[in-house]
Design an enzyme around this catalytic site. Sequence first.
Site, PDB file in Angstrom:
ATOM      1  N   GLU A 362      33.411  36.916  32.383  1.00 34.08           N
ATOM      2  CA  GLU A 362      34.269  37.681  31.487  1.00 34.08           C
ATOM      3  C   GLU A 362      34.489  36.953  30.173  1.00 34.08           C
ATOM      4  OE1 GLU A 362      37.915  38.724  33.487  1.00 34.08           O
ATOM      5  OE2 GLU A 362      36.931  40.202  34.765  1.00 34.08           O
ATOM      6  N   GLU A 450      32.973  43.230  39.397  1.00 31.00           N
ATOM      7  CA  GLU A 450      34.319  42.791  39.776  1.00 31.00           C
ATOM      8  C   GLU A 450      35.309  43.900  39.472  1.00 31.00           C
ATOM      9  OE1 GLU A 450      35.732  38.772  38.459  1.00 31.00           O
ATOM     10  OE2 GLU A 450      37.603  39.851  38.046  1.00 31.00           O
TER      11      GLU A 450
HETATM   12  C1  DCB Z   1      39.608  38.503  35.892  1.00 30.23           C
HETATM   13  C2  DCB Z   1      38.890  37.248  36.313  1.00 30.23           C
HETATM   14  C3  DCB Z   1      39.358  36.697  37.614  1.00 30.23           C
HETATM   15  C4  DCB Z   1      40.821  36.933  37.753  1.00 30.23           C
HETATM   16  C5  DCB Z   1      40.976  38.429  37.877  1.00 30.23           C
HETATM   17  C6  DCB Z   1      42.425  38.900  37.966  1.00 30.23           C
HETATM   18  O1  DCB Z   1      40.474  38.185  34.829  1.00 30.23           O
HETATM   19  F1  DCB Z   1      37.545  37.400  36.331  1.00 30.23           F
HETATM   20  O2  DCB Z   1      39.026  35.348  37.698  1.00 30.23           O
HETATM   21  O3  DCB Z   1      41.316  36.334  38.924  1.00 30.23           O
HETATM   22  O4  DCB Z   1      40.343  39.145  36.853  1.00 30.23           O
HETATM   23  O5  DCB Z   1      43.133  38.486  36.846  1.00 30.23           O
HETATM   24  C7  DCB Z   1      42.542  35.646  38.834  1.00 30.23           C
HETATM   25  C8  DCB Z   1      42.972  35.361  40.257  1.00 30.23           C
HETATM   26  C9  DCB Z   1      44.156  34.446  40.272  1.00 30.23           C
HETATM   27  C10 DCB Z   1      43.862  33.209  39.445  1.00 30.23           C
HETATM   28  C11 DCB Z   1      43.448  33.616  38.032  1.00 30.23           C
HETATM   29  C12 DCB Z   1      43.059  32.429  37.160  1.00 30.23           C
HETATM   30  O6  DCB Z   1      43.216  36.579  40.924  1.00 30.23           O
HETATM   31  O7  DCB Z   1      44.448  34.081  41.603  1.00 30.23           O
HETATM   32  O8  DCB Z   1      45.024  32.410  39.377  1.00 30.23           O
HETATM   33  O9  DCB Z   1      42.314  34.458  38.121  1.00 30.23           O
HETATM   34  O10 DCB Z   1      41.987  31.756  37.668  1.00 30.23           O
HETATM   35  C13 DCB Z   1      40.960  39.183  33.974  1.00 30.23           C
HETATM   36  C14 DCB Z   1      40.499  40.475  33.978  1.00 30.23           C
HETATM   37  C15 DCB Z   1      40.983  41.416  33.071  1.00 30.23           C
HETATM   38  C16 DCB Z   1      41.947  41.060  32.163  1.00 30.23           C
HETATM   39  C17 DCB Z   1      42.448  39.744  32.146  1.00 30.23           C
HETATM   40  C18 DCB Z   1      41.947  38.825  33.050  1.00 30.23           C
HETATM   41  N1  DCB Z   1      42.458  41.988  31.256  1.00 30.23           N
HETATM   42  N2  DCB Z   1      42.480  37.488  33.036  1.00 30.23           N
HETATM   43  O11 DCB Z   1      41.979  43.112  31.188  1.00 30.23           O
HETATM   44  O12 DCB Z   1      43.433  41.674  30.524  1.00 30.23           O
HETATM   45  O13 DCB Z   1      43.202  37.157  32.063  1.00 30.23           O
HETATM   46  O14 DCB Z   1      42.270  36.659  33.916  1.00 30.23           O
END
Ligand code: DCB
Length: 524
Positions: A362, A450
């Site tokens: 991402e 994902e």
């Molecule tokens: C993505 C990432 C993934 C993340 C998930 C949920 O990030 F590919 O690594 O996973 O979506 O946010 C989260 C885990 C947590 C962990 C965190 C940091 O579930 O347990 O603590 O990662 O490693 C996204 C996807 C979309 C958006 C933002 C994010 N968005 N983000 O649309 O704003 O900021 O992580």
Amino acid sequence: MKRYNILFAFSLCLCLLLGCTTANAAFSDVEPGSWYESAVTQMAEKQLLTGYADGSFRPNQTISAAEFVAITARTAGTTPGQGQSGHWAAGYLQRALEAGWYDWDELPPTGEGYDQPIPRQLAVKILMKALLPSVRGDYNSESAKISDFSQLNGRYYEAVLAAYACGVVQGDASGAFRPTSGLSRAEACILIQRAEKLAGEGGNPGTPEQPSQPDPKPPEPVTSIRGGVSENGWLQVKGAQLCNQAGQPVALRGMSSHGLHWFGQFTNAQSIQNTARAGANVFRIAMYTGEGGYLSQPEQVKRQLIAAADAAIAQDMYVILDWHILSDGDPSAHTQEAVAFFTELAQRYKDSPAVLYEICNEPNGGISWSGNVKPYAQQVVNAIRAQSPQGVILIGSPTWSQDIHQAAADPVVGENLMYTLHFYAGTHGQDLRDRIDAVRAQGFAVFVSEWGTSRADGNGGVFLTESAQWLDFLDQRGISWCNWSLCDKNETSAALRPGTNPNAQWGPESLTESGQFVFSRFGK
Ligand code: DCB
């Protein structure tokens, strides 16, 4: 004044008489003959720890995270780095974070947890990573020693099992480990000293890690599954559609792991087989590059990735090798590392129809498709193609892999390429679905590598109505997907309940609300 001189001379004589070696060795409150005296005294003599200005050691006081990390780092011979905060131990903590002894979310570099008691499970993980990184413990025999094993957070299994296996941790009379309680300064010294002694003896007993030069041929599948590799063979992209070797449309559906370096226990053969039995035909291995992942400990994380990939291949599943950039939002900051990594992995798996390459999870932050992501993607695609002429390659785009329209306007050159679209059902909806249709109408293939039932932060909800709407949309179009994530973290997107055993078959009681929903949708 005079009186003090006399006192000083007197105590000096006494000291010489009793054979004291350093002033440190005599903490006012370390009781001679106590269970911890020799550990504390010896460590003080080696200058691994110091007491307080008043001459005390405070053995019964709960040890803070900073104190524990600093003593462990000194014991491991680590010199302090450049800390980000003004905290006295920031330099040690920085080094420990860089070395992957803990992850940033466990002790954020902003420092708010540094002076808090360190939970025992985290202390043991840091200690094992620092001093005995190659020791492993057998799940069945070691977990049986721990009466409160179900209280343990899954990300600490590996370290705690290893610590029991080699005797660094010996349970209390009731066999309890009390994973989230603190530990006293005296207890901490005992643990650290035991680990140091074992490290000096070469880290035995315990199961030593195997050197990483396994045979270059991936293993043959031991079983075959519906929609698996033995049925579909080499995949090919025809226009907007993913097809099997015979040219018929095929959709892959399965799980993504959480961060391999955090929840690697759920990338073992049993966990992968559990998802295959539920009907999944693909498994995505999320290898974080930042946050203590591949870039901080490349050899160890790569070994884990290969083991996970081979375990999935052995279940007849397709497997996605995911270069999981996230906090490191610009993929072109590490083009060289990615090229080297994918060259090696594509060389290794060039004869396996099971392997797909996802080259940038991402991209995010102040970057653009044409300026940052595309030039990176083109180089990595070329590097993979030099080894693997036809393996499918998945390519991310800015805004956490939502800007597929920008990619379609300025596409990467090559065959068997797909663009990834990521969504979280509690955050993203119709406008992203419309975007998928528009890009597919232009002839580009989309892979949802994902998606989550939660909000975009991985938590909140769960949003099952919205998720069902999304999956119906994808299924109607034959679009492949992987759900985030196969782990037992306490967040709604996790498919497994906290404490789920990675070495057992799972029933409905092992799955969260999200997990039950997702597992019911694999076979559609
Ligand atoms: C993505 C990432 C993934 C993340 C998930 C949920 O990030 F590919 O690594 O996973 O979506 O946010 C989260 C885990 C947590 C962990 C965190 C940091 O579930 O347990 O603590 O990662 O490693 C996204 C996807 C979309 C958006 C933002 C994010 N968005 N983000 O649309 O704003 O900021 O992580």
